[in-house]
Scaffold this active site. Structure first.
Site, PDB file in Angstrom:
ATOM      1  N   THR A  20       8.989   6.275   7.882  1.00 41.17           N
ATOM      2  CA  THR A  20       9.504   6.722   6.588  1.00 41.17           C
ATOM      3  C   THR A  20       9.260   8.198   6.360  1.00 41.17           C
ATOM      4  OG1 THR A  20       9.253   4.533   5.667  1.00 41.17           O
ATOM      5  CG2 THR A  20       9.271   6.336   4.095  1.00 41.17           C
ATOM      6  N   TYR A  34      16.129   3.077   1.965  1.00 36.56           N
ATOM      7  CA  TYR A  34      16.412   4.256   2.790  1.00 36.56           C
ATOM      8  C   TYR A  34      16.390   3.813   4.235  1.00 36.56           C
ATOM      9  CZ  TYR A  34      11.450   3.694   3.471  1.00 36.56           C
ATOM     10  OH  TYR A  34      10.244   3.153   3.766  1.00 36.56           O
ATOM     11  N   SER A  67       8.345   1.928  12.569  1.00 35.99           N
ATOM     12  CA  SER A  67       7.154   1.510  13.318  1.00 35.99           C
ATOM     13  C   SER A  67       7.069   0.002  13.528  1.00 35.99           C
ATOM     14  CB  SER A  67       5.885   2.033  12.654  1.00 35.99           C
ATOM     15  OG  SER A  67       5.569   1.327  11.487  1.00 35.99           O
ATOM     16  N   THR A 100       4.466   3.551   8.542  1.00 32.04           N
ATOM     17  CA  THR A 100       3.210   2.994   8.021  1.00 32.04           C
ATOM     18  C   THR A 100       3.016   1.512   8.379  1.00 32.04           C
ATOM     19  OG1 THR A 100       4.306   2.561   5.917  1.00 32.04           O
ATOM     20  CG2 THR A 100       3.039   4.607   6.100  1.00 32.04           C
ATOM     21  N   ASP A 101       4.096   0.824   8.767  1.00 29.20           N
ATOM     22  CA  ASP A 101       3.973  -0.623   8.978  1.00 29.20           C
ATOM     23  C   ASP A 101       2.983  -0.990  10.091  1.00 29.20           C
ATOM     24  OD1 ASP A 101       5.744  -0.962   6.952  1.00 29.20           O
ATOM     25  OD2 ASP A 101       7.353  -1.839   8.132  1.00 29.20           O
ATOM     26  N   LYS A 173      -2.768  -1.171   6.129  1.00 32.25           N
ATOM     27  CA  LYS A 173      -1.790  -1.094   5.034  1.00 32.25           C
ATOM     28  C   LYS A 173      -2.028  -2.298   4.138  1.00 32.25           C
ATOM     29  CE  LYS A 173       3.108  -0.240   4.171  1.00 32.25           C
ATOM     30  NZ  LYS A 173       4.439  -0.058   4.790  1.00 32.25           N
ATOM     31  N   GLU A 294     -17.344 -21.678  11.171  1.00 31.15           N
ATOM     32  CA  GLU A 294     -16.266 -22.618  10.844  1.00 31.15           C
ATOM     33  C   GLU A 294     -15.898 -23.501  12.030  1.00 31.15           C
ATOM     34  OE1 GLU A 294     -14.397 -23.527   8.321  1.00 31.15           O
ATOM     35  OE2 GLU A 294     -15.063 -22.139   6.755  1.00 31.15           O
TER      36      GLU A 294
END
Ligand SMILES: NC(=O)C[C@H](N)C(=O)O
Length: 337
Positions: A20, A34, A67, A100-101, A173, A294
């Protein structure tokens, strides 16, 4: 006088990959609608003339993609170019512009495999440069400032967005649309304001020069995939991923990396057939998986991902498995990095 100033400034190379921060929308009101990866690096640099006041900057377009589409081969290509630049005596710092992904994955990968103490800063933006209040210009300015600063050396790969300096290992993110998108469960390392860095803490985990991994010795990455834990989950995805060639499966588990009783037998079986099982947590910002809590990891011969989210666990598993197929070694690596 100008030549004198140039000599004093740090030499920073910007490697552009798209995202972006290189995006463009139809109108200034389009902050979220965009196309990513449209603007070339020369245009990005020209859009922030103030960069010339803080560093001698030059750019290289390594790729031009959003990305979410980055592949392992793209990661290797980028990391190898970073290593070449880091070895060059006329480079003081490296900035990578990135979507950013998956920025957190690339930053962590570089943190593991780059053998340098020179600053490597990964940066992106949440709004395209064509939008009102675009955040890319300032993020890029801050990234170059941090990359050119001697104080940034030896601190591992860094991420600068929203005036914060984050550890590439820890940051993720956590929010989208908003510009306050990147968070770390352990907090930022510092702030960068008007081109000046203010540091508050250092990473405790092994990275860069202190890492046992070196991009120069890595030519391919093993296939590691992620399957998600949720109510009513079945073992279908786990089995399909293994059948498709995954050497390790990251279980993006609920809570403390817990595994549904409907999935446990399949994971035990897959492990017997040689697939590594790595329990992570998809809890937002603060997943923390304890060994043998767990699930009986010792008995099952499974690995836990510690505080790494599933996508970061995938990165570490791939890098670790270029060196070892031993689950105990893998677990040591997951504690140390
Ligand atoms: N804000 C962004 O950069 C998102 C974009 N999808 C990317 O990762 O390339």
């Amino acid at each position: 006088k100008e030549a004198e100033q140039q000599q004093k400034l740090a030499n920073v190379v910007i490697l552009a990959t798209g995202g972006t921060i290189a995006g463009a929308g139809a109108s200034a009101a389009n902050s979220a609608t965009y196309q990513a990866a449209k603007m070339g690096i020369d245009k990005l640099i020209a859009g922030v003339p103030e960069l010339a006041d803080i560093a001698n900057v030059r750019g290289e377009q390594v790729m031009q993609i959003a990305s979410e589409s980055i592949s392992n081969d793209d990661l290797l290509k980028l990391a190898k170019r970073v290593a070449e630049l880091a070895d060059s005596s006329d480079v003081d710092g490296i900035v990578i512009t990135h979507g950013t992904d998956t920025l957190e994955e690339t930053a962590y990968f570089l943190n593991l495999v780059e053998k340098t103490d020179k600053p490597i800063v990964v940066v992106g933006s949440m709004r395209p440069g064509t939008a009102m209040s675009a955040d890319g210009m300032l993020n890029l300015y801050n990234a170059v400032a941090v990359a050119g600063d001697k104080q940034s050396r030896g601190k591992g790969v860094l991420v600068t967005l929203n005036d914060e300096i984050q550890s590439g290992r820890d940051v993720s993110k956590a929010v989208n649309i908003k510009t306050e998108a990147f968070k770390s469960a352990w907090g930022p390392m510092g702030m960068v304001v008007e081109g000046k860095s203010y540091w508050f803490r250092l990473p405790a985990k092994r990275h860069t020069l202190n890492s046992e991994f070196d991009i120069k010795q890595i030519s391919s990455l093993p296939q590691v995939d992620i399957a998600y834990g949720y109510g009513n989950v079945t073992d279908t995805a786990y089995k399909a991923l293994a059948q498709n060639g995954a050497k390790a499966l990251i279980h993006a588990g609920t809570g403390n990396g817990s595994v549904s009783s409907r999935v446990v037998p399949a994971l035990q079986e897959l492990r017997k057939n040689g697939v590594q099982i790595i329990r992570s947590s998809h809890v937002n910002q603060g997943g923390f998986v304890l060994r043998n809590a767990e699930q009986p990891d010792d008995k099952n011969d499974w690995v836990v991902a510690h505080d790494l989210n599933p996508q970061k666990a995938r990165i570490l598993a791939m890098v670790a498995m270029t060196k070892t197929q031993d689950s105990k070694e893998l677990q040591r690596i997951f504690w140390e990095y």
